[in-house]
Structures are given as C-alpha cells and as structure tokens.
Design a protein around this motif. Structure first.
Motif, PDB file in Angstrom:
ATOM      1  N   SER A 148       9.168   3.287  -0.213  1.00 29.49           N
ATOM      2  CA  SER A 148      10.112   3.122  -1.318  1.00 29.49           C
ATOM      3  C   SER A 148      10.985   1.876  -1.177  1.00 29.49           C
ATOM      4  O   SER A 148      11.525   1.383  -2.168  1.00 29.49           O
ATOM      5  CB  SER A 148      11.007   4.365  -1.448  1.00 29.49           C
ATOM      6  OG  SER A 148      11.739   4.589  -0.252  1.00 29.49           O
ATOM      7  N   ASP A 208       6.624   6.673   3.661  1.00 33.90           N
ATOM      8  CA  ASP A 208       7.384   6.259   2.490  1.00 33.90           C
ATOM      9  C   ASP A 208       7.437   4.735   2.420  1.00 33.90           C
ATOM     10  O   ASP A 208       7.808   4.069   3.379  1.00 33.90           O
ATOM     11  CB  ASP A 208       8.795   6.838   2.612  1.00 33.90           C
ATOM     12  CG  ASP A 208       9.676   6.561   1.415  1.00 33.90           C
ATOM     13  OD1 ASP A 208       9.211   5.906   0.457  1.00 33.90           O
ATOM     14  OD2 ASP A 208      10.841   6.991   1.438  1.00 33.90           O
ATOM     15  N   GLN A 261      -3.145   0.123   0.801  1.00 29.23           N
ATOM     16  CA  GLN A 261      -1.890   0.653   0.278  1.00 29.23           C
ATOM     17  C   GLN A 261      -1.896   2.173   0.192  1.00 29.23           C
ATOM     18  O   GLN A 261      -0.935   2.822   0.641  1.00 29.23           O
ATOM     19  CB  GLN A 261      -1.571   0.031  -1.089  1.00 29.23           C
ATOM     20  CG  GLN A 261      -0.202   0.455  -1.631  1.00 29.23           C
ATOM     21  CD  GLN A 261       0.187  -0.301  -2.896  1.00 29.23           C
ATOM     22  OE1 GLN A 261      -0.547  -1.169  -3.384  1.00 29.23           O
ATOM     23  NE2 GLN A 261       1.355   0.012  -3.430  1.00 29.23           N
ATOM     24  N   SER A 291       9.455   1.371   5.095  1.00 33.42           N
ATOM     25  CA  SER A 291       8.160   0.688   5.020  1.00 33.42           C
ATOM     26  C   SER A 291       7.626   0.340   6.399  1.00 33.42           C
ATOM     27  O   SER A 291       6.453   0.599   6.712  1.00 33.42           O
ATOM     28  CB  SER A 291       8.270  -0.580   4.158  1.00 33.42           C
ATOM     29  OG  SER A 291       8.431  -0.245   2.795  1.00 33.42           O
ATOM     30  N   THR A 351       6.604   3.404   8.324  1.00 32.19           N
ATOM     31  CA  THR A 351       5.357   3.939   7.780  1.00 32.19           C
ATOM     32  C   THR A 351       4.154   3.149   8.304  1.00 32.19           C
ATOM     33  O   THR A 351       3.129   3.725   8.694  1.00 32.19           O
ATOM     34  CB  THR A 351       5.392   3.898   6.246  1.00 32.19           C
ATOM     35  OG1 THR A 351       6.368   4.845   5.782  1.00 32.19           O
ATOM     36  CG2 THR A 351       4.037   4.226   5.638  1.00 32.19           C
ATOM     37  N   GLN A 394       0.619   4.780   2.073  1.00 32.14           N
ATOM     38  CA  GLN A 394       1.396   5.762   1.311  1.00 32.14           C
ATOM     39  C   GLN A 394       1.145   7.184   1.804  1.00 32.14           C
ATOM     40  O   GLN A 394       2.037   8.029   1.747  1.00 32.14           O
ATOM     41  CB  GLN A 394       1.063   5.635  -0.175  1.00 32.14           C
ATOM     42  CG  GLN A 394       1.610   4.360  -0.805  1.00 32.14           C
ATOM     43  CD  GLN A 394       1.093   4.111  -2.212  1.00 32.14           C
ATOM     44  OE1 GLN A 394      -0.039   4.470  -2.532  1.00 32.14           O
ATOM     45  NE2 GLN A 394       1.913   3.484  -3.037  1.00 32.14           N
TER      46      GLN A 394
END
Length: 244
Positions: free
Chosen positions: A40, A38, A30, A117, A120, A34
């Motif tokens: 979020s 992002d 994780q 997500s 990313t 990150q």
C-alpha cells in the motif's frame, strides 16, 4: 482445478534450480509480492529513490550513481528484522573495482526500511530463497537502493565492475523505475564466460532472481533517449547469504 505444481512460484523455483536464474515479468512478480504482504505504500517507496545520496566510492573513479543501503537478519521461520547500520563489504574476488574495503553508504530511510513494501519484498525473498535451500536457518540480508544516472556526455553504468558475482547465495533485482533511457540489458553468463541469456527490466516490478554461486550477471550501460532530459534507472537489489 490448476495443478499446484504449475503455480508461478513453482515455475520460478524450477527455473532457478535448472538455469541458475529466472527473469520475472511484472505481470507475474507483482501478484506474487501482493500475495506475500502489503504494497500500500508503494508510491512513497518508489519516490524514495529521489532521495538517494551519491556513491562516494564510485565517484572517486570518475563514475556516478546514487544509493542507500541497509542490512537485515532473516530466519527460516519467516522473521526478517532490520539490524544496526553496517558497511557493505565484498572481496576483490567478487568486486575487482571496489573489493577488500568497507564501504559505508547512507542508510535506508527508516520509513522505507520498516515500510510495508520493503518488508513484503523481503518476506517473499525469505520464503522463495529459503525453499531453495531449506537447510539454511539464518540469513544475512542486504538491501541496496540504486539510481543509475545518464546524460548526453556520460553513459550510466549499472554494473561498473562488469559481469560479476556478488559473493552471496541469492540475488533479487527488482526494477522500480526507468526514465528516458535506452538499453540496460541484463546479461547472464556461465563461470567460463558462456552466454546463458539476456533480458531487459522494462516495467516496474520486472525482476531477476539469481543463484549467485552458479552464474555471473551484468547490465549494459544506459544512455538517454532524449539528450537534454534527466535519465535514470532505479532498481532495488536484495541479497541473501546463508549463515547456517
């Protein structure tokens, strides 16, 4: 000051180079994601597994799972772009159950395909896999959302084709959710069948990074912990195949 050689990414790169795979716990994965972008919209990203359509090709063999599929193009400079929807194809060499056919699945929801997500995750994969093969300038990337369902009378089969390779260069398997299931253990084998390792993706963000030409991988069937309650295993699978 910590030696950068001992950074989590370096440790994972060394493991994949040495063993052909690496199991990555959520506590490591994780933060790496990150650091790549992002997350979020993670809650809506994970919730999108509730909207997957049935896999009509697998249902024809008497098995059940749900999935969506998308294709991207990636370049060594870091750009990852969604391309028009296309079929998923594997030869019989890599998929004894459903090889040599073009399989059309429901496309990724546009909000998910272009969401923070997923982009990313793809950015992380592009940098990580690209650093393992710096000569590769262009990648064919496929994204698969899988939900494996189980019930009291039928176990769920994450890899119905058995221990296999995907016919690509690299694979990321990222756990999104598991609910009311037992087992689902990932097994890694050498091409001659020798067991190399096993682990279970238990928590969201647990992951496996696999160098596909070097090792075979499979997942044991999942069964419900409580027989009369819904049971599923949700994973994201990302594959990278070099085009140059």
């Amino acid at each position: 000051m910590r030696n950068p050689i001992d950074s989590p990414v370096s440790v994972l790169l060394d493991a994949v180079k040495r063993d052909g795979y690496s199991f990555v716990t959520a506590e490591v994965m994780q933060p790496l994601l990150q650091a790549s972008g992002d997350l979020s919209d993670w809650d809506s990203f994970a919730a999108s597994w509730n909207q997957l359509g049935p896999d009509p090709y697998l249902a024809a063999t008497g098995r059940q799972r749900r999935r969506r599929h998308g294709t991207y193009a990636a370049t060594s400079n870091g750009a990852v772009m969604l391309v028009p929807h296309q079929p998923h194809y594997q030869s019989l060499q890599y998929n004894r159950l459903q090889g040599d056919i073009e399989r059309w699945f429901e496309p990724l929801d546009p909000a998910i395909a272009n969401g923070n997500s997923l982009l990313t995750i793809l950015a992380f994969c592009n940098r990580f896999f690209g650093s393992l093969t710096p000569a590769s300038l262009h990648w064919h990337v496929e994204v698969h959302q899988f939900r494996i369902e189980a019930n009291a009378t039928s176990a769920g089969e994450p890899t119905p084709e058995g221990s296999h390779r995907d016919g690509v260069d690299f694979v990321l398997v990222l756990l999104i959710d598991r609910h009311n299931i037992a087992s689902g253990t990932t097994t890694i084998h050498a091409p001659d069948g020798k067991p190399l390792g096993d682990f279970t993706l238990t928590h969201p963000f647990d992951a496996a990074l696999i160098h596909d030409p070097r090792v075979f991988h499979g997942v044991t069937p999942v069964t419900p912990l409580v027989a009369d309650e819904p049971a599923h295993r949700d994973v994201l699978v990302v594959t990278f195949r070099s085009k140059s």
